[in-house]
Write a protein that holds these residues in place. Structure first.
Motif, short mmCIF file in Angstrom:
data_model
loop_
_atom_site.label_atom_id
_atom_site.label_comp_id
_atom_site.label_asym_id
_atom_site.label_seq_id
_atom_site.Cartn_x
_atom_site.Cartn_y
_atom_site.Cartn_z
N CYS A 150 0.83 -1.22 0.00
CA CYS A 150 0.00 0.00 0.00
C CYS A 150 0.86 1.26 0.00
O CYS A 150 0.49 2.27 0.64
N GLU A 200 0.13 9.12 -0.14
CA GLU A 200 -0.94 10.12 -0.25
C GLU A 200 -1.39 10.59 1.13
O GLU A 200 -1.60 11.79 1.36
N SER A 242 -5.62 -0.15 1.81
CA SER A 242 -5.89 0.20 0.41
C SER A 242 -6.63 1.53 0.25
O SER A 242 -6.72 2.05 -0.86
N ASN A 243 -7.16 2.06 1.34
CA ASN A 243 -7.88 3.33 1.29
C ASN A 243 -7.08 4.38 2.07
O ASN A 243 -6.95 4.28 3.30
N SER A 244 -6.54 5.35 1.38
CA SER A 244 -5.69 6.35 2.03
C SER A 244 -6.46 7.18 3.05
O SER A 244 -5.88 7.68 4.02
N GLN A 254 -0.91 4.53 -1.21
CA GLN A 254 -1.90 5.03 -0.25
C GLN A 254 -1.22 5.66 0.96
O GLN A 254 -1.67 6.70 1.46
#
Length: 256
Positions: A105, A111, A211-213, A108
């Motif tokens: 990741c 970011e 997987s989700n920033s 992510q």
């Protein structure tokens, strides 16, 4: 391994990696694997989650399936070696270790750090994601140097994409190192990571594997409010090895 199991000796099978999905999905190959698994004297796994997954898939539960995690040795964590760090940024520094790759990741994390205003110290030689405005590469470091970086960072992040069995049921030794140093940890919700961090107070478990920033950004906000608690880390390689050795060769430990 199946042929070796008929040799008459005490066969110890170290399942450092899970078998590939295609093998477990094949009736023929999974039957051979199951037969070999059932016949060896001891099966060694690096964590309970990985063992439980494999044994449920095989529908066989071995009486001597032992857990031997990727633990550090105590002597490796006692020493700290200072190194020159590139910046302080008023304490807004995070330590990463082999994290700047897609499988962990990296995009992510990058970011989320940009949004949150953090710089990163990155150890390791496997980085494929490069942004020098945020990430400073330290290259390969000794364990003593990693301890120094952990002690001089606000937190560390450990994430593995759950897109393969060995990623989902990962066994990150860097997680144990961070726990031993009492570092604040942001980690993905992989089953094995949740298992390892169960009793550790200085953590934030993400709502996904990383997987989700946005989840990482929220976790950073939570970490910033956290007051670190003392933690008596006591899991080391030698004690686990002695446990396994007591099964394999008890005479070596004076056990009858």
């Amino acid at each position: 391994m199946l042929l070796l199991s008929y040799s008459g000796g005490k066969i110890v099978w170290d399942h450092h990696e899970l078998p590939p999905s295609w093998l477990l999905q094949s009736k023929f190959f999974s039957a051979i694997f199951k037969k070999a698994y059932s016949r060896v004297f001891i099966n060694i796994h690096c964590n309970n989650s990985r063992k439980d997954y494999l044994e449920k898939k095989l529908n066989f539960f071995h009486d001597r399936a032992l857990i031997m995690p990727n633990l550090p040795e105590q002597s490796e964590l006692e020493a700290v070696k200072p190194i020159n760090l590139p910046y302080n940024e008023n304490g807004k520094v995070v330590f990463l270790q082999n994290s700047m790759i897609p499988q962990r990741c990296g995009y992510q994390i990058l970011e989320a750090l940009k949004i949150s205003g953090y710089k990163a110290l990155h150890a390791g030689s496997s980085a494929t994601i490069d942004d020098k405005s945020v990430v400073y590469s330290l290259g390969s470091l000794s364990l003593e140097e990693i301890s120094y970086c952990l002690d001089h960072s606000k937190f560390t992040i450990v994430t593995y994409k759950s897109n393969s069995l060995n990623q989902k049921y990962c066994e990150p030794n860097r997680l144990y190192h961070a726990m031993a140093r009492g570092s604040a940890i942001i980690a993905g919700n992989n089953p094995t990571i949740i298992e390892i961090l169960a009793d550790y107070p200085n953590k934030v478990i993400l709502a996904d594997d990383g997987s989700n920033s946005n989840y990482i950004v929220d976790a950073i906000k939570e970490i910033e409010k956290m007051e670190l608690k003392s933690f008596n880390y006591k899991d080391f390689w030698s004690s686990k090895f002695a446990e396994v050795l007591s099964y394999i060769a008890p005479e070596k430990l004076g056990v009858k």
